[in-house]
Write a protein that holds these residues in place. Structure first.
Motif, PDB file in Angstrom:
ATOM      1  N   VAL A 197       0.850  -1.194   0.000  1.00  0.00           N
ATOM      2  CA  VAL A 197       0.000   0.000   0.000  1.00  0.00           C
ATOM      3  C   VAL A 197       0.884   1.241   0.000  1.00  0.00           C
ATOM      4  O   VAL A 197       1.708   1.426   0.900  1.00  0.00           O
ATOM      5  N   ASP A 198       0.717   2.070  -1.007  1.00  0.00           N
ATOM      6  CA  ASP A 198       1.526   3.281  -1.151  1.00  0.00           C
ATOM      7  C   ASP A 198       0.590   4.483  -1.178  1.00  0.00           C
ATOM      8  O   ASP A 198      -0.123   4.703  -2.166  1.00  0.00           O
ATOM      9  N   LEU A 200      -4.598   1.112  -2.110  1.00  0.00           N
ATOM     10  CA  LEU A 200      -5.546   1.673  -1.149  1.00  0.00           C
ATOM     11  C   LEU A 200      -6.954   1.116  -1.334  1.00  0.00           C
ATOM     12  O   LEU A 200      -7.621   0.772  -0.352  1.00  0.00           O
ATOM     13  N   ALA A 201      -7.420   1.033  -2.566  1.00  0.00           N
ATOM     14  CA  ALA A 201      -8.790   0.572  -2.804  1.00  0.00           C
ATOM     15  C   ALA A 201      -8.979  -0.846  -2.284  1.00  0.00           C
ATOM     16  O   ALA A 201      -9.997  -1.160  -1.642  1.00  0.00           O
ATOM     17  N   ALA A 202      -8.015  -1.709  -2.538  1.00  0.00           N
ATOM     18  CA  ALA A 202      -8.132  -3.084  -2.060  1.00  0.00           C
ATOM     19  C   ALA A 202      -8.100  -3.133  -0.538  1.00  0.00           C
ATOM     20  O   ALA A 202      -8.856  -3.883   0.096  1.00  0.00           O
ATOM     21  N   ALA A 203      -7.221  -2.321   0.073  1.00  0.00           N
ATOM     22  CA  ALA A 203      -7.122  -2.317   1.529  1.00  0.00           C
ATOM     23  C   ALA A 203      -8.399  -1.805   2.180  1.00  0.00           C
ATOM     24  O   ALA A 203      -8.817  -2.300   3.236  1.00  0.00           O
ATOM     25  N   PHE A 204      -9.037  -0.794   1.574  1.00  0.00           N
ATOM     26  CA  PHE A 204     -10.208  -0.160   2.170  1.00  0.00           C
ATOM     27  C   PHE A 204     -11.509  -0.912   1.906  1.00  0.00           C
ATOM     28  O   PHE A 204     -12.538  -0.563   2.499  1.00  0.00           O
ATOM     29  N   ALA A 205     -11.503  -1.896   1.050  1.00  0.00           N
ATOM     30  CA  ALA A 205     -12.738  -2.619   0.729  1.00  0.00           C
ATOM     31  C   ALA A 205     -13.318  -3.244   2.002  1.00  0.00           C
ATOM     32  O   ALA A 205     -12.660  -4.030   2.682  1.00  0.00           O
ATOM     33  N   GLY A 206     -14.535  -2.861   2.339  1.00  0.00           N
ATOM     34  CA  GLY A 206     -15.204  -3.395   3.517  1.00  0.00           C
ATOM     35  C   GLY A 206     -14.777  -2.796   4.836  1.00  0.00           C
ATOM     36  O   GLY A 206     -15.230  -3.240   5.896  1.00  0.00           O
ATOM     37  N   ALA A 207     -13.906  -1.797   4.807  1.00  0.00           N
ATOM     38  CA  ALA A 207     -13.406  -1.207   6.051  1.00  0.00           C
ATOM     39  C   ALA A 207     -14.386  -0.182   6.607  1.00  0.00           C
ATOM     40  O   ALA A 207     -14.995   0.585   5.862  1.00  0.00           O
ATOM     41  N   SER A 208     -14.491  -0.145   7.932  1.00  0.00           N
ATOM     42  CA  SER A 208     -15.325   0.868   8.588  1.00  0.00           C
ATOM     43  C   SER A 208     -14.503   2.079   9.005  1.00  0.00           C
ATOM     44  O   SER A 208     -15.039   3.190   9.128  1.00  0.00           O
ATOM     45  N   THR A 209     -13.200   1.865   9.235  1.00  0.00           N
ATOM     46  CA  THR A 209     -12.344   2.906   9.813  1.00  0.00           C
ATOM     47  C   THR A 209     -10.969   2.859   9.178  1.00  0.00           C
ATOM     48  O   THR A 209     -10.448   1.779   8.885  1.00  0.00           O
ATOM     49  N   VAL A 210     -10.377   4.039   8.996  1.00  0.00           N
ATOM     50  CA  VAL A 210      -8.968   4.127   8.618  1.00  0.00           C
ATOM     51  C   VAL A 210      -8.243   4.955   9.671  1.00  0.00           C
ATOM     52  O   VAL A 210      -8.733   6.000  10.112  1.00  0.00           O
TER      53      VAL A 210
END
Length: 253
Positions: free
Chosen positions: A37-38, A45-55
């Motif tokens: 992730v850069d 980023l898009a793959a990491a954030f998929a389904g995430a509620s919080t960053v």
């Protein structure tokens, strides 16, 4: 439990937060260049954030030069905000610095203030944690203030804290509801900056003398007496510097 993406999740604070959140049943994802992730290019980023509620962003610039650090935080925050909004992330958390807005001569602090502004303007519900300086950086402070064989430091007050306590504060905020404001956290004791560093060097048998110098700067900032202190209402943690030192020896030379 919720999926939480930790930007900078393999670093000093991030790795501790990932462990704490995982222990409490959350799906904590460490996101960094080491995990693909850069934030500067947006890659991953898009793959990491998929389904995430919080960053949670606890990342840091690899260069502290004024232009570099501003470019890092503005670019990264812009990419995180855009992709998080597209993914429907509902809570944006960041770690920043107690007194950042007061330290206007410091390019690093100006960049952190800009990061906070971008987060507040992102449209995503947010929380920001301001922490005082970490015990872990006593050596770095000494190094930055070394002139010849002396460490020259201000007598301004500081209320430092352990990285473990910073991580606890950040994890609590991240697992909670957005506050839309800044929460300050600090250690239990105040020192002068010179005494804090002198104590650390003395314990580690570092022979450099610490000299109080009213003209000395702190990472580019000339300090007033209370510039580094939290305000009333700050959350204070219990770990004392004298108790932390024996448990955290310096790296082997």
């Amino acid at each position: 439990m919720s999926k939480i993406v930790v930007i900078g999740g393999t670093g000093l604070i991030g790795s501790k937060v990932v462990r704490l959140l995982t222990e409490h049943g959350h799906e904590a994802v460490a996101a960094s260049p080491n995990t693909g992730v850069d934030t500067l290019t947006g890659a991953g980023l898009a793959a990491a954030f998929a389904g995430a509620s919080t960053v949670l962003d606890v990342s840091n610039s690899p260069s502290f030069a004024d232009a570099d650090v501003l470019a890092f935080f503005t670019t990264a925050t812009g990419n995180i905000s855009r992709v998080a909004a597209e993914a429907g992330v509902g809570h944006y958390v960041a770690l920043s610095v107690v007194g950042a807005a007061r330290m206007t001569d410091s390019g690093y602090m100006r960049a952190k203030v800009e990061q906070e502004r971008l987060i507040a303007d992102s449209g995503i519900p947010y929380s920001i944690v301001h922490a005082t300086q970490f015990f872990e950086f006593v050596g770095a402070i000494a190094g930055s203030a070394t002139v010849g064989d002396e460490v020259r430091l201000s007598s301004a007050l500081i209320q430092p804290m352990a990285a473990d306590d910073v991580a606890t504060a950040v994890a609590r905020t991240t697992a909670g509801a957005p506050t839309g404001t800044i929460t300050e956290v600090a250690g239990p004791e105040q020192f002068t900056l010179a005494d804090f560093v002198r104590t650390g060097l003395t314990f580690r048998e570092d022979p450099r003398p610490v000299v109080v110098d009213p003209e000395a700067t702190y990472f580019g900032e000339r300090l007033s007496d209370d510039m580094l202190l939290p305000g009333e209402g700050a959350q204070l943690f219990e770990t004392r510097f004298a108790d932390w030192l024996p448990l955290n020896p310096p790296p082997a030379r």
